[in-house]
Every structure is written in C-alpha cells, then in structure tokens.
Design a protein around this motif. Sequence first.
Motif, PDB file in Angstrom:
ATOM      1  N   HIS A  89       0.847  -1.099  -0.170  1.00  0.00           N
ATOM      2  CA  HIS A  89      -0.084   0.138   0.173  1.00  0.00           C
ATOM      3  C   HIS A  89       0.619   1.315  -0.204  1.00  0.00           C
ATOM      4  CE1 HIS A  89      -4.202  -1.002   0.403  1.00  0.00           C
ATOM      5  NE2 HIS A  89      -3.345  -2.533   1.200  1.00  0.00           N
ATOM      6  N   ARG A  90       1.818   0.805   1.064  1.00  0.00           N
ATOM      7  CA  ARG A  90       2.433   2.200   1.519  1.00  0.00           C
ATOM      8  C   ARG A  90       3.433   3.232  -0.755  1.00  0.00           C
ATOM      9  NH1 ARG A  90       6.572   2.530   5.393  1.00  0.00           N
ATOM     10  NH2 ARG A  90       4.984   2.811   6.521  1.00  0.00           N
ATOM     11  N   PHE A 121       2.589   1.984  -3.263  1.00  0.00           N
ATOM     12  CA  PHE A 121       1.307   2.623  -4.319  1.00  0.00           C
ATOM     13  C   PHE A 121       1.209   3.499  -4.172  1.00  0.00           C
ATOM     14  CE2 PHE A 121       1.745  -2.038  -6.214  1.00  0.00           C
ATOM     15  CZ  PHE A 121       2.251  -1.355  -7.551  1.00  0.00           C
ATOM     16  N   ASP A 122       0.590   4.083  -2.862  1.00  0.00           N
ATOM     17  CA  ASP A 122       0.883   5.597  -2.412  1.00  0.00           C
ATOM     18  C   ASP A 122       1.362   6.824  -3.048  1.00  0.00           C
ATOM     19  OD1 ASP A 122      -1.707   4.274  -1.362  1.00  0.00           O
ATOM     20  OD2 ASP A 122      -1.304   4.468   1.246  1.00  0.00           O
ATOM     21  N   TYR A 123       2.979   6.076  -2.505  1.00  0.00           N
ATOM     22  CA  TYR A 123       3.414   7.014  -3.035  1.00  0.00           C
ATOM     23  C   TYR A 123       3.819   6.931  -4.627  1.00  0.00           C
ATOM     24  CZ  TYR A 123       5.212   8.266   1.330  1.00  0.00           C
ATOM     25  OH  TYR A 123       5.659   8.992   2.229  1.00  0.00           O
ATOM     26  N   SER A 179      -2.034  11.885 -15.845  1.00  0.00           N
ATOM     27  CA  SER A 179      -2.137  12.812 -14.465  1.00  0.00           C
ATOM     28  C   SER A 179      -3.174  11.862 -13.037  1.00  0.00           C
ATOM     29  CB  SER A 179      -2.797  13.484 -15.120  1.00  0.00           C
ATOM     30  OG  SER A 179      -3.674  13.413 -15.480  1.00  0.00           O
ATOM     31  N   PHE A 180      -3.763  11.004 -13.258  1.00  0.00           N
ATOM     32  CA  PHE A 180      -4.434  10.125 -12.166  1.00  0.00           C
ATOM     33  C   PHE A 180      -3.947   9.097 -11.321  1.00  0.00           C
ATOM     34  CE2 PHE A 180      -7.610  12.628 -15.328  1.00  0.00           C
ATOM     35  CZ  PHE A 180      -8.090  12.951 -14.437  1.00  0.00           C
ATOM     36  N   TYR A 189      -3.306   3.371 -10.464  1.00  0.00           N
ATOM     37  CA  TYR A 189      -3.201   2.844  -8.711  1.00  0.00           C
ATOM     38  C   TYR A 189      -4.406   1.304  -9.618  1.00  0.00           C
ATOM     39  CZ  TYR A 189      -2.882   6.820  -6.974  1.00  0.00           C
ATOM     40  OH  TYR A 189      -2.352   7.732  -6.663  1.00  0.00           O
ATOM     41  N   GLU A 190      -4.485   0.810 -10.925  1.00  0.00           N
ATOM     42  CA  GLU A 190      -5.051  -0.488 -10.892  1.00  0.00           C
ATOM     43  C   GLU A 190      -4.283  -1.783 -11.328  1.00  0.00           C
ATOM     44  OE1 GLU A 190      -5.291   2.191 -13.141  1.00  0.00           O
ATOM     45  OE2 GLU A 190      -4.413   2.374 -14.853  1.00  0.00           O
ATOM     46  N   ALA A 222      -1.942  -0.927  -8.703  1.00  0.00           N
ATOM     47  CA  ALA A 222      -1.963  -0.888  -7.029  1.00  0.00           C
ATOM     48  C   ALA A 222      -2.886  -2.697  -7.568  1.00  0.00           C
ATOM     49  CB  ALA A 222      -2.119  -0.076  -6.769  1.00  0.00           C
ATOM     50  N   LEU A 223      -3.980  -2.423  -7.448  1.00  0.00           N
ATOM     51  CA  LEU A 223      -4.878  -3.814  -7.603  1.00  0.00           C
ATOM     52  C   LEU A 223      -4.225  -4.891  -7.696  1.00  0.00           C
ATOM     53  CD1 LEU A 223      -8.290  -1.856  -9.059  1.00  0.00           C
ATOM     54  CD2 LEU A 223      -7.682  -2.894  -6.315  1.00  0.00           C
ATOM     55  N   GLU A 282     -11.653  -5.576  -8.998  1.00  0.00           N
ATOM     56  CA  GLU A 282     -12.108  -4.620  -8.653  1.00  0.00           C
ATOM     57  C   GLU A 282     -11.448  -3.766 -10.475  1.00  0.00           C
ATOM     58  OE1 GLU A 282     -13.302  -2.948  -5.305  1.00  0.00           O
ATOM     59  OE2 GLU A 282     -11.205  -2.307  -5.311  1.00  0.00           O
ATOM     60  N   ARG A 333     -12.442  -3.718 -13.189  1.00  0.00           N
ATOM     61  CA  ARG A 333     -13.587  -2.902 -13.665  1.00  0.00           C
ATOM     62  C   ARG A 333     -12.636  -1.258 -13.355  1.00  0.00           C
ATOM     63  NH1 ARG A 333     -16.368  -3.998  -9.421  1.00  0.00           N
ATOM     64  NH2 ARG A 333     -14.926  -1.885  -8.019  1.00  0.00           N
ATOM     65  N   VAL A 334     -11.346  -1.249 -12.653  1.00  0.00           N
ATOM     66  CA  VAL A 334     -10.697  -0.061 -12.939  1.00  0.00           C
ATOM     67  C   VAL A 334     -10.131   0.270 -14.114  1.00  0.00           C
ATOM     68  CG1 VAL A 334      -9.029   2.090 -12.315  1.00  0.00           C
ATOM     69  CG2 VAL A 334     -11.119   0.316 -10.377  1.00  0.00           C
ATOM     70  N   GLN A 359     -12.020   1.490 -16.482  1.00  0.00           N
ATOM     71  CA  GLN A 359     -12.663   2.133 -16.440  1.00  0.00           C
ATOM     72  C   GLN A 359     -11.908   4.418 -17.385  1.00  0.00           C
ATOM     73  OE1 GLN A 359     -13.827   3.671 -12.614  1.00  0.00           O
ATOM     74  NE2 GLN A 359     -15.858   2.552 -12.985  1.00  0.00           N
TER      75      GLN A 359
END
Lengths: 869, 577
Positions: free
Chosen positions: A343-344, A346-348, A366-367, A370-371, A373-374, A396, A399-400, A403
């Motif tokens: 988690h850390r 991918f958060d960074y 730019s977004f 995070y997929e 990370a999933l 998930e 799905r992401v 999207q």
Amino acid sequence: MAGIVKPPGEFSITPHKVSVCILLQIYAPSVQISLPFPFASVAQHNRLGLFLLALTKSCDDILEPKLDELISQLREVFGVLNPRFVDHLTTRLSALSSPDDLFNFFTEMRGILGGPESCALEDEQVILDPASNLGMFLRRCILAFNLLAFEGVCHLLTNIGVYCKEALSSCASYETTCFEDSSSNLEAFPEYENMDLENFVFKKVTEEIEARKRASERVSFHLHAPKALFDLVEDIEAPADPKSKHSDKVGETSPYVHPPNYALKEFEPNSGIFLRTNWQIQGYLQEQADALEKNGSSFSLNAFELILRQLHKLAPELHRVHFLRYLNSLCHDDYFAALENLHRYFDYSAGTEGIDFVPPASGSNSFGRYEIALLFLGMMHFQFGHPKQALEVLTEAVRVSQQLSNDTCLAYTLAAICNLLSEIGVSNTAGILGSSFSPLTSIGISLSVQQQLFVLLRGSLKRAESLKLKRLVASNHLAMAKFDLTHVQRPLVSFGPKASMKLRTCPTNVCKELRLSSHLISEFGFESSTMTTDGAFSTAWLKNLQKPLGSAILSQENGSGSNENAFQFCVQPSSIPGSVLQLIGSSYLLRATAWELYGSAPLARINALVYATCFTDASSSSDAALAYVKLIQHLAVFRGYKEAFAALKIAEEKFLSVSKSRILILKLQLLHERALHRGHLKLAQQVCDELGVLASSVTGVDMELKTEASLRHARTLLAANQYSEAAAVAHSLFCMCYKFNLQVENATVLLLLAEVHKRSGNAVLGLPYALASLSFCQSFNLDLLKASATLTLAELWLSLGSNHAKRALSLIQGALPMILGHGGLELRARAYIAEAKCYLSDPSFSGVSLLVLLMGWRLRSWILKTHCF
Amino acid sequence: MNSKESCRSELRIAIRQLSDRCLYTASKWAAEQLIGIEQDPANFTPSNTRFQWGSSSIRRRFRTNEITSTPIAGVSYVSTPVMEEDDAVDGDFYLLAKSYFDCREYRRAAHVLRDQTGKKSVFLRCYALYLAGEKRKEEEVIELEGPLGKTDSVNRELVSLERELSTLRKNGSIDPFGLYLYGLVLKEKGSENVARTVLVESVNSYPWNWNAWSELQSLCTTIDTLNSLNLNNHWMKDFFLASAYQEIRMHSESLAKYEYLQGTFGYSNYIQAQIAKAQYSLREFQQVETIFEELLRNDPYRVEDMDMYSNVLYANECSSALSYLAHRVFMTDKYRPESCCIIGNYYSLKGQHEKSVMYFRRALKLNKNYLSAWTLMGHEYIEMKNTPAAVDAYRRAIDINQCDYRAWYGLGQAYEMMGMPFYALHYFRKSVFLQPNDSRLWISMAHCYETDQLRMLEEAIKCYRRAANCNDREAIALHQLAKLHYELGRPEEAAFYYKKDLERMEAEEREGPNMVEALLYLATYYKTQKRFEEAEVYCTRLLDFTGPEKETAKSLLRGMRTTQSGFPSMDVEHFSP
C-alpha cells in the motif's frame, strides 16, 4: 520482476567520483600533462579502462566504495607489484586541500575530453570520446561540479578529507598531510571546529575507528546466520560457468568482498557514505528483486531489510525501496508487512513507476495508475492463499482498468485471474465474479468455472496479442496449453451431436500451443533494456576479479590473466533476459508433464532433463525443484527406490531451505510407495496422514495435493484389505474430482475403484468402473493409464472364470506394446503375471508347460530386478 | 488545596534557575503556570487580576464538579529546588557565555566555558554545543538535498557530547539538567531505552523542567511504557501524565487529569488549551470554541494551538470568525506554521482550494513534519479532485505519525473516489482501528461495503451497527440499517430499526423524507403482521404529510377497516360527493 528503470536523475559529485576522475586522467592523459608513468602493456591499459567502466556501471551495492576498498580493488586488478596507480591516486586526493584546488582539478579534467576538432593527434594519444560511456561520466562529473554552490564545494572538500582519512589513518606516511589538511581548513571540517588541539583530532579519529570496530563486531554477532546466507546468495548470483561457481562456494575468502555489514554504517553519524548513481541503485534493486524471486525464502530477510532501510534513509524519495520491501516480506510470508509495504509503495508512486511496458504518456496518466496496485494486491492475496479476496481485488482491477482504458493492465489482470482460477480449486465463482464481468454471463448462461476460465483465457490471449505484449502472449499460450492438457473443450452451449467435441489434450496439440509461446525468444530483443545487461556485465566482472586471484600473480607477466578476464567479460551473462528464459523453461516443464500424462516416459524425462540442465539458472527455485521431482519420480518407477532415494538426497541438499516444497511431498510419496510395496501398512498410513496434513495447509487449498493425499489413503486401505472403507474413500474422492472438474484424476480414481472391486472379489461390480476409466483415458489421450486400465479390465475378466481367458489375453496383448515401451517396473510385472495366468487358465492352449516355463523365467528376472523395491 | 503557596514558591525559584541555564521554553512554561495559580483572596490586589479570569463565564459553565481532593500521594517529595551555585570567577565567564548564548552565538559561548568545571558551566557548554550542532544540521539539510530527496544529516556534536556526558554520569558529577541533555542526546542517537531511564532520573531529581518531561513524553508511545516508568510523586507528574494520556489517545483520562490540575492552576492558559485539545478529540466543538474565545480574550497574541481553533471554526463554518482569527495571527507572526494553516483553512472554507494548498505548502516548508498540514492539504486535493496528490499528502502524514486516523480515512476516501472500494477498505479498517468511537468512520466504511461493486451487505450492516452504537450525530446509521434489513428480506429487523430511527427523529424533532419512509414502512409492516392498532397509529401520522404517501396511507386505512370489520367497504368518504 522486470521493470522500467526510472530515468537517471540528478548526479551529485562525491569523493569516489573524484577518485574515478583521477584514474580517468591516468587512462587518458591530456596533451598538456605528461603521463606520470607509462603503462607496462596495452593489456594493462585496457584493463584499466574496463575497470573504470565497471566502476561506473556495476550494481552490486548501493553505496560507493570507500577509498581503501577502491585501493584493494586496484591492487587486485593490477597486482601488488604495480603500486603506482595507488600512489598517484592518494597523492592527488590528499593534494586537494582548498576549494581552489578543486576548481583547478575540474578545469584540468576538461582537458582530457576529446573535442570534435581534436583529430590531429598522434597515435599514442588516447582520446576520451565525449559520447562514450566514460566520456559521458566525466562530463556529468564536470557538470555536477559546476552546478555546485560554494557550500556544496565545501562539503565536497570535507568529504574528501574524511574519505582519505578513513583509508589512510592506518597508514602512517599520510598522517602528516592529513593533519595539514585539517588544521589549515578548519572551515571545512565543521566537526572539529570547536577543538583547538590538534592532538585531540587524531585521538578522536582513532577512537571513532575503534568505536566503529566495536559496532561492527556487535552487528556481525547479531547477524551471523543471515550473513552466511547472504554470502551464499551473493555467489549464486555470479553467473559464471558452473565449475568456477562451485569452487567459489567452497573457498569464499576473498579479501574485499565486504559482507553486508551496513548496519554499522547506520550508527556512524559523520562518515562519508554516498549512494551510487540513481542508475546503479535501480540496477541493484532490480538484481535483488530477481534474486528474491529465484531464491525464494532462502533469501535472508533481515540482511536485506537492513540494506533497504538504510537506502530509504539515504534516499527517501526512492519509492522503489518500498516495493522491494514488499517483495522481501512476501517471500518470507509476512502478510502484514507485505500488505503495508504494498500500500505504501502504490500510495507514493501512484503506479507510475514499476510494471512492465506501461506507455508513459497517455491521457489518464495524470490520475495515477492505481489499477496496477489492485493487480498487485490481487496477486499478493493469491500468493498468501486468499483466493476469495484475490478474486475480489482482481475483479475490481478489471473494472478500474476498463474505466481508465488501461488495456495493458487489463490484459495482465485477466491473465492473473486465469492463473488463479486454474491453480486454486474454486467450485463456484457465481457469488464472487460480478455479473457484468464476463460477456457470456450477461447472456444468461451459467458457466462452470472451467468454461469461464476458458473464455477468460481466450480473451486475455487475444488482448495480449493485440497489444503486442510478448511475454504475456507467451505465458498465455502456456496457460492455454496447461488448460488443454487437463480439460476437454466442449462447445460452450452444448446441444447437438457429440461429434463437435474437440480433443486437444493430445500432447502434440499441447506442444503446438507451446511452440507459439517460444516465438518470444526471437522477439525479446527490442524490449529488454541494455541498461540492465550492462550493469550485470559490470557487476559480474568486478565479482570475478577475485576469482583467478591465485593464478593472477603468476600470469600477470605474460598477460594471459588479463586476456582471460576480458574473455570472461564478453561471454559471461547470457544476453537473454531472465524472464524470457523462465517462460521458455516452463514450457519445457509443461511439455514434460504433457508427455508424462500421455504416458511417454522417455520424452517426459528428456524434457525434464533439458529443463534441469539449461534453465535452472534462470528459474525460480520452485520450478527447478519441480524438474528434479519429475526426474526422481522417473527414477523411482524405472530403476527402483534405491536410486530414487539417492537422487532425492542430492535434491534435498540443493533445495534445503524451501520448507513446504515439492521435494518434501515427493519424499512422502516415495516413502508411501515403498511402504505399500513392502507391506509396511502402519508406516504407509503414517506417511499418508502427513501428506494429508500438508494438503490442509493454511495457504489455500492445493487441489492437486488434496486428491493425491486421499488417493493414497484409499490405496493404503486397499492394501490393508479394508475394501468397503477404501471404496468409500475413493467414492468421495471421485465426487470431489467431479465437482472441481479434475478429469484426469477422475480416470485414476475410477481405475482405483475397479481395483478395489477386483480385490474384493466383486469382478462384476468392477467392470463398469474399469470401462468408465478406459473411456476417460481415451478422451484425454492418457495412453499409459489406458494401458493399465486395460490390464485391470483383463484381470477382471480373468477372475470371472476361465472361459473369459481368451478375451483377457487379447486385451493384454493389445496393451503390451504400450506397457513394455513406457510402463514402469511394477506395471510390466503385473502384465506378465496376468498374461501367464491367461495361458494357464486356457485349457485349449497347447504346449502350455513350455510357455509357462518361459514366462516364469521372464518373470523371475523381473522380480530380481524389482527386488530393490 | 494546601500546596498552592508552595507551588508558587517552587515555580518562582525554578523559573530563575531555568532561565539561568538558558532553558527558555521550560522557564516560559513554568512562568505560565505560576501566573496560572489561583490567587488567595487574602492577598488579592487589583493589579494581580489583570491576567486572570475573575469575570470569566467559562468556569461557571464548565466546572460543575469542583475538585476538592488532596494530591494523590499527599505531599510532594521535593519541596523547593535547591541548586548549588558556581563560584564567583566561574560566574564571570558564565555571564559572558550566557550573553553570547542569548545572542545565539553558541560556539562562542561554548568556547568561553571550555575550562570551567562547575556543573552549571558544563551544562551550558554542552547545551550550547548541542544547539550549535542542531543549527548546523538544519542548514545542512538544505545544503545536502540529494537527487532522491533529503539526505539524512545528523547533529555532529552528538558523539562527543554523549561521551562526555556519560563519563560525567558515571562519576556521579552530573546534575539533573545535565541528565536532561544526556537524555536528549541519547534520544537523538536512537537509544530510546537508556534515554528514558536517564530522563526519568532527571525529572525525579528536578521535576520543574518541563522540557525534560516533554522529551520523556515523546518517548512513551504506548500505555505499557508509560506505566513502566518509575516516577516519584510530584504535582508536575500530573501535568506529564495528562499530556501523555492525550498523546496515546486516552482523552477522557487526560481530561480528568487536567480538570484536577485546574484546582490549583485555575487560570493557566496552558491547561485551558490542553482541555480544548482533549475536547476537540472528543468532538465537543461547542466547548472548544468557548474555551478558545476565552483564551484569546486573555492572551490575544497567542499563536500556539490556534490551528485547532481554526479547525473548529471551519467545522462550524464560521467564516467571518475564521477570517478574524487569520488576520490576527497573520499580524502577530506570519511565519509560523500555525498561522499558515489557519489561513489555509480560511481559504478552504471559502472554496478557494488552490490558495489554500499554497498556504499549507508554506506551513510545510516551515515545518516539514507538521502533521495536520499534510492531512489538511490532502483534504484540499480531494476537493480539487486531484486524488494522486491527495494520496501522496495523506501518505506522508501517515509516515510522520502512524496513528493519524484522519489521514487513513482520507486515503480510504480517495480510493473510494477512484472507484476502488475494495482497496479503500484497507484504509478504512486502519482508521476505525485507531478511532473506534467515531461514527463517521464506521459509516464511510459501511458505505464502502454497500457500493454497487461490492454489495457486501452483511459487512455493511455490521459497520452501521457499530456506528449506531457510538453516537451517530447525523443519524444515518439507523436509517441505513433499516433499509438494508429490508433489502435482505428481514422485516422484523427492519421494523425494529425504523422504529428506533423514528423515536430518534421524534426526540430531535426532525422531520423529512426519512420520517415518511419510516412511518410508511411501519404501517405496512404492522398491517401484514395483523397488528392493526399500531398500523393505524402510523397511518394517521402519515396523513399529516402531503404527497403520494398520504394517499397510500388512506388506502391502507381503508383496507384495514375492511378486513377488521369483515364488511365490504363502508367508508364515509366513499359516499361523500
């Protein structure tokens, strides 16, 4: 875990880089400055060049070497007899005593770079091409120096002082210069500012050294075991020829392979430790990631964690460290740490560094990504044996990524789901996979897991092909072949005649599928970055410095030592990326399995042998163990237990540290077989129970192992003449296999049931089971199993009365070619006995006694052979 | 309370000693407490009351339970701080050194004292060296910024200081101040256990040094370490415990301690602010606001803790009060992280998120480890729909303090916004673990379970139940519980929760669509249960509302009467024209 390395970031100038610059000046002296001393030979000159190149590229450590380390390396490259390099280096370094000296030094350095106009030079002159690797390095150094503010120059000067002092404090001849430095440049040594007694400076330094020694002792005491392991890892890493690797392992007493006592550096507040360049660190992390994958849990948890912690301290913005921590804890089954670090990371990083082949520029960039990370979280849950959570997360991810239209990630996620579905027994995905998920469920057709898996595999393959993800295509083909191997593909909507059933479980078909995957090897070229291979070359070269040490001094005279090294430098690491090798290797393993199922023992053995000889270097330890397992199983069936156990011993030594390994399972299997054959029923039961315990492990349910355990349980019961219990166990096993669609196992279980009935004297009851098993074998192309089913059928007929002997005989004779060609010792013996029985019970047969005698003789020789059971 | 006078005299001496040793923060703190002690009415002079809250309404409002108990262990074990003074010659050097120190020329101060052996001089020399090292360290942090972030620079004096102080300690020639410094050095070097022992030694022999207590407190992160400390009884220990309890999130215990201390230090601003902090953690915003209003009236140039006040104002959406506060702190000291944070809050309330981010950034530039600025900046980025930046900011907050539930919660929210509810659950789980009594967290988590992608309704119900149990202000939980039970086909549970929700709405005198929904459901439910009397009650209540539900209620009533009487429909309305 291949990943795109971050673009090399800023470059800061450090004392070590200054030393390299000084050496560069020796390598390519400018016109104005005369060569301080000539090279003994051209070979020596080249050797220096290679050494410098290796220094700038190697990624075997995160920290730059200290001066004493550099000096000892220099001594090794050029022999103790040639101390001029070292002298020159140390004098130049200690001559740098004021900021102005540094300015002059770097101006001087600019002179050795060849410009475009410098073509009119004599032959002897070595020009450093500004575009070459070393030239680039020098230019970056000069640039970095020019960008320094005055504070920066002061720091550099201080650091050079510390750098020299550390190396030379043992060496009396340099003390004076050092003192001059420290007293004349109080400004530059802030830690001594308050001390006006020169003596105190010296005392302090020695005290510090002592303290450091104490610290290192303390640390090495704590880290005793991990260090040893780490060393082991280190030398496995060096991809030299196997012979030298072996010798290396025996005598690891090289003077400068510094054990990873990074911990002690943590306690030193003001010693000059500097990170290598960003590029080198990324390379280092990459190598460590590969090593982690290759060695699994034998990789030392703590030693590596210490390094990572230090790296994080020195470079807090290098988020990759968190990923490596995640990998490390994953390999050591530390769920919470792995989760936290994942988690850390991918958060960074927002998923924008790391995974393969992500096109860096796209609208959604730019977004964050995070997929990914999933995807990783899903794989982590899979690894820890939480299939339900893994499926949730991966859904998930699907799905992401839909999207955000990240097709690459989608393809990978689908592949991961396929992997999950095929590896872990999930009887029903209805509650887990969302309804919007697969295109077919929306039509309203309920699919079995296998059918879903097939649809997914197809989809994933298509997607990967259209996105040109080579590796993914290859691994999808592998998965497809695996699927073909164990499942009959029926048309999804099954009405109409059965003729449309395609049978692709035939090994030739599987191989066809596999061949599609090995196209990869010709196409990996433009994917692999030259960066990593460069780094690996340099690391290997530096590592090899110590190897020919014994002979180096002798061969130094005739120059052959250097030639040898140059040669090694070129050939050593294979130029094929590890991940490609791994995929190809696993295709061989799969081939072996295909042939094994089909029943061709020699082909299975050959494929396993190919794997074990060619791909063990690149493979993960569990794959290598699998190949060994296959070979040993082969030995057990064809050569008897004695040899198999001898081989097992070797394998156990090799894969010692893998705790829940296939090797352990194999051992139990072999023990069980042997106990059954010898009639040690208690032991057999005990071993069987142990297998059962392994099957009910916490990390998810391994269906294969579970069926294996209960199959063996049934067989033990059968051997103990407890027919009804054996039948009950086999029956429930059949139900389970049916539920999870394990069709190959179904055939085996049916055969076992037939066997149970035969032994219990209910031949009539056994017949349908044998026939059913036979038809299963036919539809799955399981030829060897079919032969043994035929044999059982014949035995059943035979036990029905002597009037069926003829039919039995013809059945046996039909199966004999297969049995004699590919069957193991036991099967062959059984076939002979059955055949003899047939002849005996046939009253119409003439010349009985002669034939029976002949058969008896053949049998006896077999039994003699099998005596080693 | 018998010890008021003794406290006062102790503090007076201590302040002198502390400022003599240049421990300014500690002496400031002590002086604040000295002024905070309630005056005896006997020597009550008008000039004394200037800083006091004689006319304050706050005490009447919030101090209902007057504490009359004696101190816990009766008498304190050290009554007056007595320290021996260095002799006269030393004294001259000392004066020079102290002057240098006051002018922030630390190395010069240390140099002056190089040959002095008195305890006071030794302490000041070491302390000056330590501060010089710290100053240099701060400079180096900026100078040595590497390509991959800041390299870790350290105070270069630590090694020599540790050596010297440990020798002194072994000889027994070290005073409590030296011990404090030794503890500080040890803490910086990472040997926390020794540091704790040394600091305990220091505060046991000289309890009036608040610096030592706060260092000690930063080393006690769990209740176990706190309980394992072997501290002598003294009223300073109560201050310490109160602040330590607060730090380990035992807010009510902390509050109790502070209220007890208020018995002696009735006018202490510090205690007021700390009480506000505890109340803030317990989410009693109204009280916090009142306390801060009082505080500002007495101490108008205060900047400390004002960021919390701004948070409260923000939560209550008092933009004019917030702007007033922002202006005031800006005029007092614009380069304090707190000031920047307050201005950031103001802009955030005004919806100008870019400006707000700019001020939070400035706050972070002033103090990189300013926790709440990271979290608040994360909130701003969420508002600006810049989720990656928000995630980064929150993550940094977490790396500073693992226990910041707001940051964990923010991360969860960010990921939920990105349509990754399952991934977000991890973060929500973390935040509810840290703050299990906050209904908002539970509701967010339940909401996450409820999303279309997950539909894990059982888990959602569990979360809502927790939320309903911990004082759910917005009353979402009960309603959701009822709805979920209804969806899952459990009419009894649904009716139970609708009824509860209804009771609550009645108690709070709220009306709205939820009310109608509850009434309608209950009416239908009781009707199907054949409990017509209850059903009728709800139907009649529904008749008070306008809308389609009124008609439904009417027809329900009609249907019930029919079945009850057994006759065909004989309604009055039926016949009316």
